[in-house]
Scaffold this active site. Structure first.
Site, PDB file in Angstrom:
ATOM      1  N   VAL A   1     -71.904 -49.658  53.246  1.00  0.00           N
ATOM      2  CA  VAL A   1     -73.547 -49.870  53.378  1.00  0.00           C
ATOM      3  C   VAL A   1     -73.516 -48.284  52.737  1.00  0.00           C
ATOM      4  CG1 VAL A   1     -75.622 -50.611  54.433  1.00  0.00           C
ATOM      5  CG2 VAL A   1     -72.779 -51.289  54.492  1.00  0.00           C
ATOM      6  N   ASP A   2     -73.680 -47.456  53.144  1.00  0.00           N
ATOM      7  CA  ASP A   2     -74.677 -46.976  52.896  1.00  0.00           C
ATOM      8  C   ASP A   2     -74.812 -45.499  51.958  1.00  0.00           C
ATOM      9  OD1 ASP A   2     -76.155 -43.886  54.006  1.00  0.00           O
ATOM     10  OD2 ASP A   2     -74.552 -43.504  55.388  1.00  0.00           O
TER      11      ASP A   2
ATOM     12  N   ASN B   1     -74.572 -42.521  59.395  1.00  0.00           N
ATOM     13  CA  ASN B   1     -74.116 -41.493  60.174  1.00  0.00           C
ATOM     14  C   ASN B   1     -75.024 -41.308  60.975  1.00  0.00           C
ATOM     15  OD1 ASN B   1     -74.405 -39.086  58.806  1.00  0.00           O
ATOM     16  ND2 ASN B   1     -72.581 -40.090  57.308  1.00  0.00           N
TER      17      ASN B   1
ATOM     18  N   THR C   1     -68.361 -52.413  61.279  1.00  0.00           N
ATOM     19  CA  THR C   1     -66.856 -52.335  61.298  1.00  0.00           C
ATOM     20  C   THR C   1     -66.176 -51.528  60.196  1.00  0.00           C
ATOM     21  OG1 THR C   1     -67.849 -54.108  59.674  1.00  0.00           O
ATOM     22  CG2 THR C   1     -67.596 -54.090  62.388  1.00  0.00           C
TER      23      THR C   1
ATOM     24  N   VAL D   1     -66.071 -48.037  57.806  1.00  0.00           N
ATOM     25  CA  VAL D   1     -65.446 -46.610  57.805  1.00  0.00           C
ATOM     26  C   VAL D   1     -65.379 -47.109  59.862  1.00  0.00           C
ATOM     27  CG1 VAL D   1     -66.036 -44.176  57.881  1.00  0.00           C
ATOM     28  CG2 VAL D   1     -66.244 -46.469  55.544  1.00  0.00           C
ATOM     29  N   TYR D   2     -65.658 -46.576  60.383  1.00  0.00           N
ATOM     30  CA  TYR D   2     -65.874 -46.863  61.970  1.00  0.00           C
ATOM     31  C   TYR D   2     -65.279 -47.932  63.077  1.00  0.00           C
ATOM     32  CZ  TYR D   2     -69.960 -43.260  61.480  1.00  0.00           C
ATOM     33  OH  TYR D   2     -71.160 -42.006  61.703  1.00  0.00           O
TER      34      TYR D   2
END
Ligand code: APR
Length: 182
Positions: A41-42, A32, A128, A130-131
């Site tokens: 992933v983060d 982010n 693809t 959370v966003y």
């Protein structure tokens, strides 16, 4: 199912798996704009890579990273040498410049890889999760940008897309097919 395309002598490859396991020169984080860490992933990158990654991004990039761009750090305990933190767009329906921002995020990752002498880079499907960017559309942007970059610069040697689900892999494979025939 097509899972490899050779462009200008270099490879674009699709695999199903976890991007944090990849033994490549650089893996890409779906970050982010505050580089504050998160889920998906983060979360996996910071959990498995350890605290040095966040310590470095805080020190080097105190203002974070704008949407559509990327920054680079070391990879802590991960098998890769670098993490490239890319900030993809939040999906707002597709009329708010999302495709241009997703294109520039991928392009900046590839530029940073080349600038740092990375021969191989592994991407997740940025935006693809959370966003909420539709994966079919994200696949066309991600692969199209990679194709154009290799066509233009002839490096890096390997661009791998690591898709978490079978469904995402199939979406990327379908987009691959359309690029391969164009
Ligand atoms: N390896 C590969 N792909 C993964 C992994 C993994 N370990 N974990 C999740 N994915 C997949 C998801 O299934 C999704 O298709 O990666 C894609 C991107 O999902 P997110 O990680 O949610 O990334 P994004 O949609 O770009 O949202 C970014 O989420 O975690 C927060 O801090 C992050 O605010 C930022 C936002």
């Amino acid at each position: 199912m097509t899972n490899k395309l050779v462009v200008n002598g270099q490879a674009i490859e699709l695999v199903q798996g976890d991007v944090t396991n990849q033994s490549v020169d650089a893996i890409v984080n779906a970050a982010n704009s505050r580089l504050a860490g998160g889920a998906g992933v983060d979360g996996a990158i910071h959990d498995r890579g350890g605290p040095t990654i966040m310590a470095e991004t805080r020190r080097r990039y105190p203002d974070g990273c704008p949407t559509g761009s990327a920054v680079i750090s070391g990879a802590g305990e991960l098998p890769a040498s670098y993490v490239i933190h890319a900030v993809g767009p939040i999906w707002h329906g597709g009329e708010s410049g999302e495709a241009a921002q997703l294109t520039s995020a991928h392009r900046r990752c590839l530029e940073l890889a080349v600038e740092n002498d990375c021969a191989s880079i592994a991407f997740p499907a940025i935006s693809t999760g959370v966003y909420e960017y539709p994966v079919n559309e994200a696949a066309v942007v991600a692969l199209g940008t990679s194709y154009e970059f290799l066509h233009e610069f002839g490096k890096p040697s390997l661009i791998r897309f690591v898709l978490f689900s079978r469904e995402a892999l199939e979406s990327f494979a379908a987009a691959f097919h359309s690029i391969d025939r164009s």
